[in-house]
Design an enzyme around this catalytic site. Structure first.
Site, short mmCIF file in Angstrom:
data_model
loop_
_atom_site.label_atom_id
_atom_site.label_comp_id
_atom_site.label_asym_id
_atom_site.label_seq_id
_atom_site.Cartn_x
_atom_site.Cartn_y
_atom_site.Cartn_z
N ARG A 1 3.48 -13.92 2.67
CA ARG A 1 3.75 -13.47 1.31
C ARG A 1 2.41 -13.15 0.65
NH1 ARG A 1 8.22 -12.65 2.53
NH2 ARG A 1 10.14 -13.56 1.72
N GLU B 1 4.60 -6.24 -4.94
CA GLU B 1 5.16 -5.12 -4.16
C GLU B 1 6.19 -4.35 -4.98
OE1 GLU B 1 6.68 -6.97 -0.63
OE2 GLU B 1 4.76 -7.91 -0.22
N HIS C 1 5.51 -3.91 3.86
CA HIS C 1 6.42 -5.04 4.08
C HIS C 1 7.53 -4.68 5.08
CE1 HIS C 1 8.15 -8.94 2.15
NE2 HIS C 1 8.58 -8.80 3.40
#
Ligand code: 8YV
Length: 312
Positions: free
Chosen positions: A230, A259, A277
């Site tokens: 993360r 993000e 991601h």
């Protein structure tokens, strides 16, 4: 009372249609006024489908008096207030195991890319720079050491993979495990001893910014950072400084603080590799994850045991 499922996120390639056989589905991302929709349908919503970038706060749980289950499309649930859910008797499920291999593969892709200048090399050929001379040399993986932060399922799979590349493994986490790798209770000490720091731990308050200025300094000018965990695990400002001052050799990132917003300063750095991601983003894995999200919801409402409840 109509039973409605509030979907905060779609689940390609599978989609959510199976749920429509038994429930009304609210696709929140298609709503013009999502907040108003939640208010209007608050009494009808019995389940939520969430994801890593569409979390569930205590406030949302409180606003939905008939909510019974939150089924998240992913292994991480750091953006779900599990305590608030449990306190209200709402169960939470996730999608572990299914995405372990793909996420570990992503870490390896990043590791290879940043060490061997794969992305830079691709651009080098495309823009014709090769005609003027060779790409600067990369760095060998073999004989190096990787320090894995979080030796859970994904961390173990990364350890297996890097071992095949003749990379030694060390790890840092909350507990020492029965594994043939060196355990470091202190992250900074591990960072000092390794060539690659690979992050595969859970997000959340316990790991918030554990990779800070001191850890990056300890990793040093020959060390690389790889993050498939993360964004919150890394102090992003400290990382930007470390990269621009070449205090570390490079970074390969799949995850970020906010993000899909990525600091523009990273775009022009040739010692970084940036992915959007995609740790678990394959057709096969996402289809299985989607099915598990649905199966957990159906199991709950059929009075069957949940497939993959998260530990409260
Ligand atoms: C997302 C992830 O779930 O599993 C996790 O925790 O971060 C990812 O695999 C995926 O991008 C779908 O939302």
């Amino acid at each position: 009372m109509a039973k409605a499922i509030l979907a905060l996120h779609n689940m390609p390639p599978l989609g959510l249609e199976q749920l429509e056989e038994q429930f009304e589905l609210i696709r929140l991302w298609q709503e013009k006024d999502p907040d108003q929709m939640i208010k209007d349908r608050a009494n009808d919503i019995v389940a939520i489908v969430s994801s890593y970038n569409r979390g569930v706060s205590a406030k949302m749980i409180e606003a939905l008096p008939n909510l019974e289950i939150i089924s998240t499309f992913g292994v991480g649930y750091d953006n779900i207030d599990v305590r608030a859910a449990t306190g209200r008797g709402v169960v939470v499920t996730n999608t572990p195991d299914l995405l372990t291999a793909d996420t570990a593969d992503t870490a390896l892709a990043l590791l290879l890319a940043v060490s061997r200048r794969v992305v830079e090399g691709d651009a080098y050929v495309r823009v014709g720079k090769w005609l003027n001379g060779p790409l600067p040399l990369g760095t060998s993986l073999g004989g190096k050491t990787a320090g894995i932060v979080g030796l859970g399922r994904i961390g173990q799979a990364i350890a297996d993979r890097v071992s095949a590349f003749d990379v030694s493994v060390a790890y840092h986490g909350r507990h020492e495990k029965d594994v043939p790798y060196r355990f470091y209770p202190q992250l900074e000490e591990m960072a000092r001893d390794v060539d690659y720091l690979i992050l595969s731990c859970a997000g959340g308050p316990e790991t918030q910014h554990i990779v800070n200025e001191n850890v990056l300094r300890a990793l040093g000018p020959h060390g690389f950072l790889v993050n498939v965990a993360r964004g919150s695990v890394v102090d992003q400002d400290a990382l930007l400084v470390a990269l621009s001052n070449k205090n570390i050799a490079g970074a390969a990132l799949d995850v970020y603080d906010n993000e899909p917003h990525v600091p523009e300063a990273l775009f022009s750095m040739d010692n970084v590799v940036l992915l959007p991601h995609i740790g678990s983003a394959t057709v096969e894995t996402r289809a299985k994850m989607g099915q598990l999200v649905i199966d957990n919801i159906l199991a709950h409402f059929n009075g069957e045991p949940l497939k993959t409840p998260v530990a409260a």
